[in-house]
Design a protein around this motif. Structure first.
Motif, PDB file in Angstrom:
ATOM      1  N   ARG A 118       2.055-168.309 -90.639  1.00 28.95           N
ATOM      2  CA  ARG A 118       1.170-167.812 -91.704  1.00 28.95           C
ATOM      3  C   ARG A 118      -0.104-167.297 -91.061  1.00 28.95           C
ATOM      4  O   ARG A 118      -0.760-168.008 -90.317  1.00 28.95           O
ATOM      5  CB  ARG A 118       0.854-168.905 -92.711  1.00 28.95           C
ATOM      6  CG  ARG A 118       2.057-169.201 -93.601  1.00 28.95           C
ATOM      7  CD  ARG A 118       1.718-170.051 -94.808  1.00 28.95           C
ATOM      8  NE  ARG A 118       0.659-169.579 -95.664  1.00 28.95           N
ATOM      9  CZ  ARG A 118       0.827-168.789 -96.721  1.00 28.95           C
ATOM     10  NH1 ARG A 118       2.016-168.342 -97.031  1.00 28.95           N
ATOM     11  NH2 ARG A 118      -0.203-168.430 -97.472  1.00 28.95           N
ATOM     12  N   LEU A 119      -0.426-166.068 -91.338  1.00 24.61           N
ATOM     13  CA  LEU A 119      -1.607-165.448 -90.768  1.00 24.61           C
ATOM     14  C   LEU A 119      -2.727-165.394 -91.795  1.00 24.61           C
ATOM     15  O   LEU A 119      -2.483-165.204 -92.984  1.00 24.61           O
ATOM     16  CB  LEU A 119      -1.294-164.025 -90.303  1.00 24.61           C
ATOM     17  CG  LEU A 119      -0.237-163.877 -89.213  1.00 24.61           C
ATOM     18  CD1 LEU A 119      -0.003-162.397 -88.925  1.00 24.61           C
ATOM     19  CD2 LEU A 119      -0.642-164.614 -87.960  1.00 24.61           C
ATOM     20  N   ALA A 120      -3.950-165.499 -91.324  1.00 25.88           N
ATOM     21  CA  ALA A 120      -5.116-165.292 -92.174  1.00 25.88           C
ATOM     22  C   ALA A 120      -5.333-163.786 -92.299  1.00 25.88           C
ATOM     23  O   ALA A 120      -5.285-163.068 -91.300  1.00 25.88           O
ATOM     24  CB  ALA A 120      -6.344-165.948 -91.555  1.00 25.88           C
ATOM     25  N   PHE A 121      -5.525-163.320 -93.513  1.00 27.41           N
ATOM     26  CA  PHE A 121      -5.723-161.890 -93.728  1.00 27.41           C
ATOM     27  C   PHE A 121      -7.185-161.480 -93.632  1.00 27.41           C
ATOM     28  O   PHE A 121      -7.489-160.318 -93.443  1.00 27.41           O
ATOM     29  CB  PHE A 121      -5.124-161.456 -95.072  1.00 27.41           C
ATOM     30  CG  PHE A 121      -3.632-161.321 -95.025  1.00 27.41           C
ATOM     31  CD1 PHE A 121      -3.051-160.110 -94.712  1.00 27.41           C
ATOM     32  CD2 PHE A 121      -2.812-162.408 -95.274  1.00 27.41           C
ATOM     33  CE1 PHE A 121      -1.674-159.974 -94.650  1.00 27.41           C
ATOM     34  CE2 PHE A 121      -1.438-162.282 -95.222  1.00 27.41           C
ATOM     35  CZ  PHE A 121      -0.860-161.068 -94.904  1.00 27.41           C
ATOM     36  N   SER A 122      -8.065-162.406 -93.784  1.00 24.32           N
ATOM     37  CA  SER A 122      -9.496-162.176 -93.571  1.00 24.32           C
ATOM     38  C   SER A 122     -10.017-160.928 -94.296  1.00 24.32           C
ATOM     39  O   SER A 122     -10.748-160.134 -93.750  1.00 24.32           O
ATOM     40  CB  SER A 122      -9.781-162.073 -92.072  1.00 24.32           C
ATOM     41  OG  SER A 122     -11.163-162.011 -91.823  1.00 24.32           O
ATOM     42  N   GLY A 123      -9.569-160.775 -95.532  1.00 29.70           N
ATOM     43  CA  GLY A 123     -10.043-159.653 -96.336  1.00 29.70           C
ATOM     44  C   GLY A 123      -9.134-158.434 -96.306  1.00 29.70           C
ATOM     45  O   GLY A 123      -9.281-157.534 -97.144  1.00 29.70           O
ATOM     46  N   LEU A 124      -8.197-158.365 -95.357  1.00 28.99           N
ATOM     47  CA  LEU A 124      -7.271-157.230 -95.300  1.00 28.99           C
ATOM     48  C   LEU A 124      -6.502-157.103 -96.605  1.00 28.99           C
ATOM     49  O   LEU A 124      -6.292-155.996 -97.107  1.00 28.99           O
ATOM     50  CB  LEU A 124      -6.305-157.395 -94.124  1.00 28.99           C
ATOM     51  CG  LEU A 124      -5.236-156.317 -93.957  1.00 28.99           C
ATOM     52  CD1 LEU A 124      -5.882-154.957 -93.701  1.00 28.99           C
ATOM     53  CD2 LEU A 124      -4.280-156.690 -92.839  1.00 28.99           C
TER      54      LEU A 124
END
Length: 145
Positions: free
Chosen positions: A4-10
């Protein structure tokens, strides 16, 4: 299992969301039409020729926001498949009119059935108001050119 990746606003960027939705819909559309050996562009071209018998390649290219060379290649493939015929215009000998053949009408009918099922797969996730709002919003975005 995928990480699971953090999208950080993407995932809050409109273009990213539209692209992800497009990817999901494109995969499903391709699978839906797999047995017909038609691409999205070919299916749309058949659909428009059926609705506008005698139309030109230039008109189709404009309606589908494609360049003329791409449209020519699509019509060439549809003609080679026996789905479309070109006829010289009686009023303008430089213009070629496009018509569906009986085989083109038959494959388009099958494509429409497959597209209806494909559309239901996605539209069933939305209320009628959500769908209307989404279509409205997408129309506004498409007109932003």
């Amino acid at each position: 299992a995928s990480e699971r990746l953090a999208f950080s606003g993407l995932d809050e960027i409109l273009g990213f969301r539209v692209r992800m939705a497009h990817t999901s819909m494109y995969r499903d559309f391709t699978a839906a039409l797999q047995g017909l050996a038609l691409t999205q562009k070919q299916a749309a071209t058949l659909w428009l020729i059926d609705a506008n018998p005698g139309t030109s390649q230039a008109a189709l290219a404009g309606a589908l926001s494609m360049d003329r060379a791409t449209m020519m290649a699509i019509v060439d493939r549809l003609e080679e498949s026996g789905f479309v015929i070109r006829k010289r215009s009686a009023s303008d000998r430089r213009r070629q009119e496009l018509y569906l053949t009986p085989a083109g009408q038959k494959v388009l009918a099958k494509a429409r059935n497959a597209i209806t099922r494909h559309e239901r797969h996605f539209t069933s996730r939305l209320t009628a108001d959500e769908l209307k709002g989404l279509l409205n919003a997408l129309s506004k975005l498409a007109a932003a050119d």
